[in-house]
Design a protein around this motif. Structure first.
Motif, PDB file in Angstrom:
ATOM      1  N   PRO A 240       0.822  -1.220   0.000  1.00 22.81           N
ATOM      2  CA  PRO A 240       0.000   0.000   0.000  1.00 22.81           C
ATOM      3  C   PRO A 240       0.853   1.267   0.000  1.00 22.81           C
ATOM      4  O   PRO A 240       1.820   1.382   0.753  1.00 22.81           O
ATOM      5  N   LEU A 241       0.488   2.200  -0.853  1.00 25.07           N
ATOM      6  CA  LEU A 241       1.167   3.492  -0.918  1.00 25.07           C
ATOM      7  C   LEU A 241       0.195   4.514  -1.481  1.00 25.07           C
ATOM      8  O   LEU A 241      -0.345   4.330  -2.578  1.00 25.07           O
ATOM      9  N   VAL A 242      -0.057   5.576  -0.736  1.00 26.07           N
ATOM     10  CA  VAL A 242      -0.883   6.688  -1.196  1.00 26.07           C
ATOM     11  C   VAL A 242       0.043   7.852  -1.523  1.00 26.07           C
ATOM     12  O   VAL A 242       0.890   8.224  -0.699  1.00 26.07           O
ATOM     13  N   ALA A 243      -0.107   8.420  -2.714  1.00 30.32           N
ATOM     14  CA  ALA A 243       0.752   9.537  -3.116  1.00 30.32           C
ATOM     15  C   ALA A 243      -0.077  10.572  -3.853  1.00 30.32           C
ATOM     16  O   ALA A 243      -0.927  10.234  -4.687  1.00 30.32           O
ATOM     17  N   SER A 244       0.182  11.840  -3.548  1.00 31.73           N
ATOM     18  CA  SER A 244      -0.545  12.925  -4.205  1.00 31.73           C
ATOM     19  C   SER A 244       0.364  14.135  -4.360  1.00 31.73           C
ATOM     20  O   SER A 244       1.317  14.322  -3.592  1.00 31.73           O
ATOM     21  N   LEU A 245       0.057  14.954  -5.364  1.00 30.60           N
ATOM     22  CA  LEU A 245       0.824  16.166  -5.616  1.00 30.60           C
ATOM     23  C   LEU A 245      -0.148  17.297  -5.921  1.00 30.60           C
ATOM     24  O   LEU A 245      -1.083  17.125  -6.707  1.00 30.60           O
ATOM     25  N   THR A 246       0.099  18.449  -5.303  1.00 32.86           N
ATOM     26  CA  THR A 246      -0.698  19.645  -5.576  1.00 32.86           C
ATOM     27  C   THR A 246       0.249  20.786  -5.910  1.00 32.86           C
ATOM     28  O   THR A 246       1.211  21.035  -5.179  1.00 32.86           O
ATOM     29  N   LEU A 247      -0.019  21.456  -7.016  1.00 27.52           N
ATOM     30  CA  LEU A 247       0.806  22.585  -7.452  1.00 27.52           C
ATOM     31  C   LEU A 247      -0.095  23.774  -7.749  1.00 27.52           C
ATOM     32  O   LEU A 247      -1.062  23.661  -8.503  1.00 27.52           O
ATOM     33  N   TYR A 248       0.216  24.899  -7.128  1.00 28.40           N
ATOM     34  CA  TYR A 248      -0.435  26.179  -7.432  1.00 28.40           C
ATOM     35  C   TYR A 248       0.648  27.094  -7.972  1.00 28.40           C
ATOM     36  O   TYR A 248       1.582  27.472  -7.250  1.00 28.40           O
ATOM     37  N   ASP A 249       0.549  27.440  -9.269  1.00 27.05           N
ATOM     38  CA  ASP A 249       1.645  28.122  -9.955  1.00 27.05           C
ATOM     39  C   ASP A 249       1.330  29.582 -10.266  1.00 27.05           C
ATOM     40  O   ASP A 249       1.799  30.108 -11.267  1.00 27.05           O
ATOM     41  N   ALA A 250       0.534  30.203  -9.410  1.00 31.43           N
ATOM     42  CA  ALA A 250       0.184  31.605  -9.637  1.00 31.43           C
ATOM     43  C   ALA A 250       0.279  32.422  -8.359  1.00 31.43           C
ATOM     44  O   ALA A 250      -0.486  33.371  -8.152  1.00 31.43           O
ATOM     45  N   ALA A 251       1.211  32.058  -7.475  1.00 33.10           N
ATOM     46  CA  ALA A 251       1.413  32.833  -6.255  1.00 33.10           C
ATOM     47  C   ALA A 251       1.778  34.270  -6.624  1.00 33.10           C
ATOM     48  O   ALA A 251       2.588  34.505  -7.525  1.00 33.10           O
ATOM     49  N   ARG A 252       1.197  35.234  -5.932  1.00 33.61           N
ATOM     50  CA  ARG A 252       1.333  36.639  -6.326  1.00 33.61           C
ATOM     51  C   ARG A 252       2.665  37.258  -5.925  1.00 33.61           C
ATOM     52  O   ARG A 252       3.019  38.333  -6.404  1.00 33.61           O
ATOM     53  N   SER A 253       3.389  36.605  -5.055  1.00 32.44           N
ATOM     54  CA  SER A 253       4.659  37.154  -4.592  1.00 32.44           C
ATOM     55  C   SER A 253       5.642  36.014  -4.364  1.00 32.44           C
ATOM     56  O   SER A 253       5.250  34.915  -3.952  1.00 32.44           O
ATOM     57  N   ALA A 254       6.912  36.281  -4.611  1.00 29.19           N
ATOM     58  CA  ALA A 254       7.936  35.271  -4.333  1.00 29.19           C
ATOM     59  C   ALA A 254       7.957  34.900  -2.859  1.00 29.19           C
ATOM     60  O   ALA A 254       8.381  33.798  -2.490  1.00 29.19           O
ATOM     61  N   ALA A 255       7.472  35.786  -2.011  1.00 26.73           N
ATOM     62  CA  ALA A 255       7.421  35.490  -0.583  1.00 26.73           C
ATOM     63  C   ALA A 255       6.450  34.352  -0.281  1.00 26.73           C
ATOM     64  O   ALA A 255       6.526  33.733   0.786  1.00 26.73           O
ATOM     65  N   ALA A 256       5.547  34.080  -1.223  1.00 23.85           N
ATOM     66  CA  ALA A 256       4.559  33.014  -1.031  1.00 23.85           C
ATOM     67  C   ALA A 256       5.026  31.673  -1.594  1.00 23.85           C
ATOM     68  O   ALA A 256       4.324  30.666  -1.453  1.00 23.85           O
ATOM     69  N   TRP A 257       6.173  31.647  -2.256  1.00 19.87           N
ATOM     70  CA  TRP A 257       6.671  30.388  -2.806  1.00 19.87           C
ATOM     71  C   TRP A 257       7.006  29.424  -1.674  1.00 19.87           C
ATOM     72  O   TRP A 257       7.601  29.805  -0.659  1.00 19.87           O
ATOM     73  N   ALA A 258       6.633  28.181  -1.839  1.00 21.96           N
ATOM     74  CA  ALA A 258       6.901  27.179  -0.799  1.00 21.96           C
ATOM     75  C   ALA A 258       6.831  25.786  -1.406  1.00 21.96           C
ATOM     76  O   ALA A 258       6.045  25.537  -2.319  1.00 21.96           O
ATOM     77  N   SER A 259       7.658  24.906  -0.885  1.00 21.33           N
ATOM     78  CA  SER A 259       7.634  23.501  -1.291  1.00 21.33           C
ATOM     79  C   SER A 259       7.618  22.654  -0.032  1.00 21.33           C
ATOM     80  O   SER A 259       8.510  22.771   0.806  1.00 21.33           O
ATOM     81  N   ASN A 260       6.622  21.809   0.100  1.00 25.63           N
ATOM     82  CA  ASN A 260       6.504  20.951   1.274  1.00 25.63           C
ATOM     83  C   ASN A 260       6.283  19.510   0.845  1.00 25.63           C
ATOM     84  O   ASN A 260       5.310  19.201   0.141  1.00 25.63           O
ATOM     85  N   TRP A 261       7.188  18.650   1.279  1.00 22.80           N
ATOM     86  CA  TRP A 261       7.073  17.212   1.056  1.00 22.80           C
ATOM     87  C   TRP A 261       6.814  16.547   2.401  1.00 22.80           C
ATOM     88  O   TRP A 261       7.563  16.753   3.357  1.00 22.80           O
ATOM     89  N   PHE A 262       5.758  15.753   2.460  1.00 16.27           N
ATOM     90  CA  PHE A 262       5.443  14.971   3.653  1.00 16.27           C
ATOM     91  C   PHE A 262       5.570  13.490   3.277  1.00 16.27           C
ATOM     92  O   PHE A 262       4.849  13.010   2.395  1.00 16.27           O
ATOM     93  N   VAL A 263       6.511  12.812   3.903  1.00 18.77           N
ATOM     94  CA  VAL A 263       6.776  11.407   3.601  1.00 18.77           C
ATOM     95  C   VAL A 263       6.623  10.614   4.893  1.00 18.77           C
ATOM     96  O   VAL A 263       7.332  10.861   5.877  1.00 18.77           O
ATOM     97  N   ASN A 264       5.684   9.688   4.888  1.00 17.69           N
ATOM     98  CA  ASN A 264       5.343   8.952   6.104  1.00 17.69           C
ATOM     99  C   ASN A 264       5.608   7.465   5.910  1.00 17.69           C
ATOM    100  O   ASN A 264       5.151   6.865   4.942  1.00 17.69           O
ATOM    101  N   GLY A 265       6.377   6.898   6.847  1.00 22.64           N
ATOM    102  CA  GLY A 265       6.702   5.487   6.772  1.00 22.64           C
ATOM    103  C   GLY A 265       6.289   4.737   8.019  1.00 22.64           C
ATOM    104  O   GLY A 265       5.737   5.321   8.966  1.00 22.64           O
TER     105      GLY A 265
END
Length: 362
Positions: A240-265
């Motif tokens: 069993p493995l659940v994987a998902s990706l969400t990308l929002y590519d219209a952030a109004r400021s570079a200050a809002a850029w963020a990348s978060n990976w959650f990996v659970n084992g």
């Protein structure tokens, strides 16, 4: 192949080769200027020649290079014929990339190519098979694999610190709401930008999904022609493995850029950002590491050194073209699903020889 020892040691890993092939750079656009030049300068990589669509842009890049003077060639064929070039680094846009690769195969020199090899799996598969028949090694610049925090995460996974991975979620906010050649392509978010993140799930798990489902939309008032947000779900066979990706590519400021990976084992949980990797163990221990460096240029340098190491050892690099096709198959299936409002689409196995020893090698 003649290879030459650089003047500086590799700052991104002790495993990097000590004798590196001399590079001829095809393309002098943004990624070459802001990614490859600083990467190669920082690592002491022997960049010796450049060509571009215009001689002016090639000369400008040569002027910006802090090392020995670069030879400026008028065409890619002229650069490939240069006896001082051992390896050709292709940074041109995907349109026409397969034809360019085909034109360089007769020179027999290894090719390091920006992703994707082509905009369609069919075209990328065809050129991969042509290169294989010609005996020309191709590595694809899936450089996010070697971004410093991702290297830390991969070390933890490979060491078994997380146990068996059961869940991966990527949530990414960035800003590319503009009219450019890349955002003009309808599948850019999947086939080009998002390809990094789909590839990283394969890299960390060593597994290929059997099906994907995706949704994507155009945002009100956006300038880009492509959708600017997606959500992708991946279905795997086996454990069993659940994987998902969400990308929002219209952030109004570079200050809002963020990348978060959650990996659970089964043994621990990990959280990775642009800069930091954190491990939370079942015993309550927290380990946080902020490694030196950044995705660009360090990931680009590492993609080159991993290829050079593989060439020196006469083995497949971990980012060889056949491996790339499996990521591209995921991306193409996701784009197809998005056009069908989230229908599950099977991911076809690429029509290339089966994976060989060294594949998925970390």
């Amino acid at each position: 192949m003649t290879i030459h020892t650089p003047g500086r040691s590799d700052p991104v890993g002790a495993e990097a080769t000590k004798a590196w092939p001399r590079v001829g750079l095809v393309g002098a656009g943004r990624i070459a200027r802001t990614g490859h030049l600083p990467a190669y300068a920082a690592g002491g990589v022997p960049l010796v020649a450049v060509c571009s669509a215009t001689r002016t842009s090639a000369r400008d890049l040569a002027t910006a290079w802090p090392g020995d003077r670069l030879r400026v060639h008028a065409t890619a064929a002229e650069l490939a014929a240069d006896p001082d070039v051992d390896l050709i680094d292709i940074t041109t846009p995907p349109t026409g990339r397969a034809e360019l690769i085909a034109s360089l195969l007769p020179y027999g020199k290894p090719l390091l190519v920006q992703k994707p090899l082509a905009y369609t799996l069919k075209e990328a598969t065809a050129i991969t098979n042509k290169a294989s028949a010609a005996g020309v090694p191709i590595a694809v610049n899936q450089n996010l694999r070697w971004a410093p925090p991702q290297r830390v995460l991969n070390e933890w996974i490979t060491a078994g610190d997380l146990g068996e991975i059961a869940h991966i979620a990527h949530v990414h906010h960035f800003g590319e709401d503009e009219r450019t050649w890349y955002t003009d392509h309808s599948d850019y978010l999947f086939i080009d930008h998002g390809l990094h993140y789909l590839d990283l799930i394969r890299w960390h798990t060593g597994r290929d999904p059997i099906a994907v489902a995706a949704r994507a939309i155009h945002l009100p008032g956006q300038s880009a022609l492509c959708p600017l947000t997606y959500t992708i779900m991946l279905r795997f066979g086996g454990p069993p493995l659940v994987a998902s990706l969400t990308l929002y590519d219209a952030a109004r400021s570079a200050a809002a850029w963020a990348s978060n990976w959650f990996v659970n084992g089964t043994e621990a949980d990990a959280h990775v950002t642009y800069t930091t990797a954190t491990l939370h163990t079942a015993t309550g221990k927290t380990i946080s590491r902020t490694p030196h460096g950044e995705w660009v240029p360090d990931g680009i340098l590492a993609a080159y050194t991993a290829f050079a190491d593989a060439l020196a050892a006469d083995r497949l690099p971990p980012h060889h073209a056949g491996d790339h096709l499996r990521t591209l198959a995921m991306a193409e299936a996701a784009a197809t699903s998005a056009r069908s409002d989230g229908t599950w689409i099977d991911v076809p196995p690429p029509d290339v020889p089966q994976r060989s020893e060294g594949d998925h090698q970390r």
